[in-house]
Motif scaffolding. Structure first.
Motif, PDB file in Angstrom:
ATOM      1  N   GLU A  84       0.855  -1.175   0.000  1.00 19.92           N
ATOM      2  CA  GLU A  84       0.000   0.000   0.000  1.00 19.92           C
ATOM      3  C   GLU A  84       0.896   1.231   0.000  1.00 19.92           C
ATOM      4  N   PRO A  85       0.519   2.282  -0.731  1.00 20.96           N
ATOM      5  CA  PRO A  85       1.334   3.495  -0.772  1.00 20.96           C
ATOM      6  C   PRO A  85       1.550   4.062   0.640  1.00 20.96           C
ATOM      7  N   GLY A  86       2.781   4.489   0.896  1.00 20.42           N
ATOM      8  CA  GLY A  86       3.091   5.110   2.177  1.00 20.42           C
ATOM      9  C   GLY A  86       3.290   4.139   3.317  1.00 20.42           C
ATOM     10  N   LYS A  87       3.379   2.842   3.015  1.00 22.31           N
ATOM     11  CA  LYS A  87       3.564   1.849   4.069  1.00 22.31           C
ATOM     12  C   LYS A  87       4.843   1.054   3.833  1.00 22.31           C
ATOM     13  N   VAL A  88       5.377   0.521   4.918  1.00 20.71           N
ATOM     14  CA  VAL A  88       6.585  -0.291   4.889  1.00 20.71           C
ATOM     15  C   VAL A  88       6.189  -1.702   5.288  1.00 20.71           C
ATOM     16  N   ARG A  89       6.592  -2.682   4.491  1.00 13.97           N
ATOM     17  CA  ARG A  89       6.300  -4.080   4.790  1.00 13.97           C
ATOM     18  C   ARG A  89       7.463  -4.669   5.568  1.00 13.97           C
ATOM     19  N   LEU A 125       3.510  -1.266   8.027  1.00 17.84           N
ATOM     20  CA  LEU A 125       3.433  -0.164   8.975  1.00 17.84           C
ATOM     21  C   LEU A 125       3.317   1.149   8.218  1.00 17.84           C
ATOM     22  N   ASP A 126       2.449   2.025   8.699  1.00 18.12           N
ATOM     23  CA  ASP A 126       2.357   3.343   8.084  1.00 18.12           C
ATOM     24  C   ASP A 126       3.403   4.261   8.709  1.00 18.12           C
ATOM     25  N   LYS A 127       3.483   5.475   8.206  1.00 19.01           N
ATOM     26  CA  LYS A 127       4.511   6.420   8.639  1.00 19.01           C
ATOM     27  C   LYS A 127       4.452   6.676  10.142  1.00 19.01           C
ATOM     28  N   ARG A 132       6.730   5.978  15.599  1.00 16.63           N
ATOM     29  CA  ARG A 132       6.559   5.541  16.991  1.00 16.63           C
ATOM     30  C   ARG A 132       7.554   4.434  17.334  1.00 16.63           C
ATOM     31  N   MET A 133       7.734   3.473  16.426  1.00 17.97           N
ATOM     32  CA  MET A 133       8.705   2.401  16.657  1.00 17.97           C
ATOM     33  C   MET A 133      10.119   2.968  16.779  1.00 17.97           C
TER      34      MET A 133
END
Length: 165
Positions: A84-89, A125-127, A132-133
């Motif tokens: 999904e755009p703007g997310k990190v797998r 994970l989104d931005k 937060r992480m």
């Protein structure tokens, strides 16, 4: 385009397992609906992604569960090749296996997620979640992304690896 065969098999297995569970069937019950004689162990290895499934066998499994094979493969393709755009797998198992001290909070989070039944091995994970992480790890978001770059599944982080989200 590079195809990670282990990832593809694992995701295919997860989708087969979800499909069977949605029908409320055990592997034994699924086996009773197949035209071929397949051992329960073989069904388990397909669902775990540790054994390749022939095209014929995949079609047979899908039809027994009233699923069009192309629909199942479309879901697998979506999970393996599309973010999904703007997310990190992220691959939670790889995070758990990484022993770098600065990733300790992230490792604990990944361990907790993997203990939850039905949690996929890969998450997006989104931005805001990445930020937060990073904060929990005492890092900036770009620093965390740089550390995670080597742990990301194919296509999981931006191709440049610069950490932009």
């Amino acid at each position: 385009m590079h195809i990670d065969s282990e990832l593809y098999q694992r995701v295919l297995g997860e989708e087969l397992r979800k499909l069977r569970r949605r029908r409320g069937w055990t592997r034994k019950e699924l086996n009773q609906h197949l035209q071929s004689d397949i051992s329960l162990q073989t069904l388990a290895t397909y669902e775990l992604g540790t054994r390749q499934c022939s095209v014929f066998r995949l079609v047979e499994l899908c039809l027994a569960m009233d699923e069009l094979p192309q629909d199942l493969l479309a879901r697998v393709h979506q999970r393996v090749f599309t973010d999904e755009p703007g997310k990190v797998r992220l691959d939670l198992a790889q995070i758990v296996a990484d022993r770098r001290a600065e990733l300790f909070p992230l490792r604990r989070w990944a361990e907790d997620r993997l203990r939850q039944p039905g949690t996929p091995r890969e998450v997006q994970l989104d931005k805001a979640a990445v930020e937060r992480m990073a904060e929990l790890c005492g890092l900036t978001a770009p620093e965390l992304l740089a550390l995670l770059h080597g742990l990301a599944p194919p296509g999981g982080l931006d191709p440049g690896g610069g950490g932009e989200l």
